[in-house]
Design a protein around this motif. Structure first.
Motif, short mmCIF file in Angstrom:
data_model
loop_
_atom_site.label_atom_id
_atom_site.label_comp_id
_atom_site.label_asym_id
_atom_site.label_seq_id
_atom_site.Cartn_x
_atom_site.Cartn_y
_atom_site.Cartn_z
N VAL A 57 13.15 16.45 -33.61
CA VAL A 57 12.39 15.25 -33.97
C VAL A 57 11.56 15.54 -35.21
CG1 VAL A 57 10.58 13.66 -33.23
CG2 VAL A 57 12.29 14.45 -31.59
N GLU A 58 11.65 14.63 -36.19
CA GLU A 58 10.84 14.74 -37.39
C GLU A 58 9.57 13.92 -37.23
OE1 GLU A 58 13.13 14.69 -41.20
OE2 GLU A 58 14.73 13.96 -39.90
N ARG A 59 8.54 14.30 -37.96
CA ARG A 59 7.25 13.62 -37.83
C ARG A 59 6.67 13.33 -39.20
NH1 ARG A 59 8.14 17.19 -33.93
NH2 ARG A 59 7.80 16.58 -31.77
N SER A 116 6.74 9.79 -34.79
CA SER A 116 7.93 10.62 -34.65
C SER A 116 9.14 9.80 -35.08
CB SER A 116 8.09 11.08 -33.21
OG SER A 116 8.21 9.97 -32.33
N TYR A 127 11.23 4.92 -35.05
CA TYR A 127 9.86 5.40 -35.23
C TYR A 127 9.05 5.07 -33.98
CZ TYR A 127 10.89 5.99 -40.21
OH TYR A 127 11.42 6.38 -41.41
N GLN A 130 3.06 8.84 -31.97
CA GLN A 130 2.91 10.13 -31.29
C GLN A 130 1.45 10.45 -31.02
OE1 GLN A 130 5.17 13.45 -32.78
NE2 GLN A 130 3.77 14.95 -31.89
#
Length: 396
Positions: A57-59, A116, A127, A130
């Protein structure tokens, strides 16, 4: 008028004799060499690949511009329009799912949040909220802290802040990656503590004999803490898998020794408190020696220990209460379940904090007499080699 005595930042015992400086160098050199070797051997190579739930997971950061209802029929579901500030898709606009349900945080237009990004999710659900972006208030608090340190400690505050920054960078670049790659957490923690101690004590308090005395006292106390921690984590059958974080780590990085991780946290966590105790005791001995031209090792030790006992009592109390505070929410759960105290405190998640507090306290109790004895021995030698004109009774 009677003779006066003025103290600056440094007591006026005079420079250490050459033989003492050579002895100090012989004591410090092996520690420096061992620390450098440890850093070289344990330094992470950076090729660790971690796979598992959540690792892909990218943030990024975003600013909420509008919050409304989701387009689906889920009751209470909320969707926000956000301006992406960093991370995937930034700069740009996106829709992000907001938390909902009982206890969910309230998000309003203008809030800065962390989102996230899951590229495999359906359009409009990639999206998701988070957490809140707490960077600005934390930065403000950091600046206030730095200004406070500089106002109180003046030029020494610069060394203290540089030491703090160095410690955090070392932990981020060496300690955490090395443990993640499977190195012994205790070995990594010992090397980390030695590297921090060698740099921060001299950087914060000056490169002199006093700093070396404080360092030696800290080193002996860390050995006591490491040995006691190792013994009682095994006698107590600690596993290290006591919370979501440790369980998650065991799932994505099975090579991490969780029991060793407990010991590593104990060693590094005690270092800051030991630094406070050993530096205070060393400086107290130096001040007492500076005031008494006839000071002996015995008299310096006896008088400084009166200071040390009070300091140790308050520091141990502070350390234990800090660990108790860390488990307070969990203790409330045990209280609600009406668990007997003996059973509640035996639960590993509570027992590990008890071990940390008590072992750290024993390290502090060892640090006071050990550091005081070394400092008294060295300071009494400096008193004897001080010229008559530099003694307190000869200074106006």
């Amino acid at each position: 008028m009677g003779a006066g005595h003025s103290h600056g930042d440094r007591p006026s015992l005079g420079p250490a004799p050459r033989r003492l400086r050579v002895l100090v160098a012989l004591l410090v050199a092996p520690l420096v060499l061992a620390t450098v070797v440890g850093l070289v051997v344990l330094w992470p190579d950076g090729d660790l690949q971690v796979t598992g739930i959540g690792t892909d997971v990218e943030r990024g950061k975003a600013v909420v511009t509008e919050v409304g209802e989701c387009r689906n029929d889920v009751d209470g579901c909320r969707l926000a329009q956000v301006d992406l500030v960093s991370g995937p898709g930034a700069p740009g606009k996106a829709e992000a799912l907001m938390p909902y349900g009982p206890g969910a945080p309230e998000v309003a237009a203008g809030d800065r949040i962390v989102v996230s990004y899951a590229p495999e999710a359906p359009e409009g659900e990639r999206y998701a909220f988070q957490d809140f972006d707490r960077g600005p208030p934390l930065l403000t608090l950091t600046i206030l802290f730095a200004v406070g340190v500089l106002l109180l400690s003046r030029w020494r505050g610069i060394g203290a802040l540089a030491s703090l920054a160095y410690s955090l960078v070392l932990i981020a670049m060496f300690t955490l990656p090395a443990i993640m790659e499977g190195s012994s957490p205790l070995a990594v923690a010992v090397v980390t503590a030695a590297a921090i101690m060698l740099v921060t004590l001299y950087l914060s308090h000056g490169f002199d004999v006093r700093s070396t005395v404080a360092m030696l006292g800290t080193l002996v106390s860390l050995v006591v803490i490491g040995v006691l921690g190792w013994a009682f984590t095994r006698v107590g059958h600690f596993t290290g898998q006591v919370d979501e974080g440790s369980q998650y780590i065991s799932g994505i990085a099975a090579q991490v020794d969780l029991r060793g991780l407990l010991l590593a946290g104990l060693v590094i966590g005690a270092l800051g408190v030991l630094d406070d105790v050993t530096v205070t005791q060393t400086w107290a001995v130096w001040e007492l020696a500076d005031l008494d031209a006839d000071a002996t090792t015995r008299s310096l030790f006896t008088r400084a220990m009166r200071i040390g006992r009070s300091h140790a009592a308050s520091t141990v109390n502070t350390l234990v209460l800090a660990y108790v505070g860390a488990t307070l929410p969990l203790m409330l759960v045990f209280s609600a379940l009406d668990l007997p105290f003996q059973i509640a405190v035996s639960q590993e998640i509570v027992a590990q904090e008890v071990v940390r507090g008590l072992v750290g306290g024993l390290g502090i109790l060892a640090a006071v007499p050990v550091t005081t004895a070394i400092a008294a021995l060295v300071a009494s030698r400096l008193v004897r080699q001080r010229t008559p004109d530099s003694s307190p009774s000869h200074r106006a």
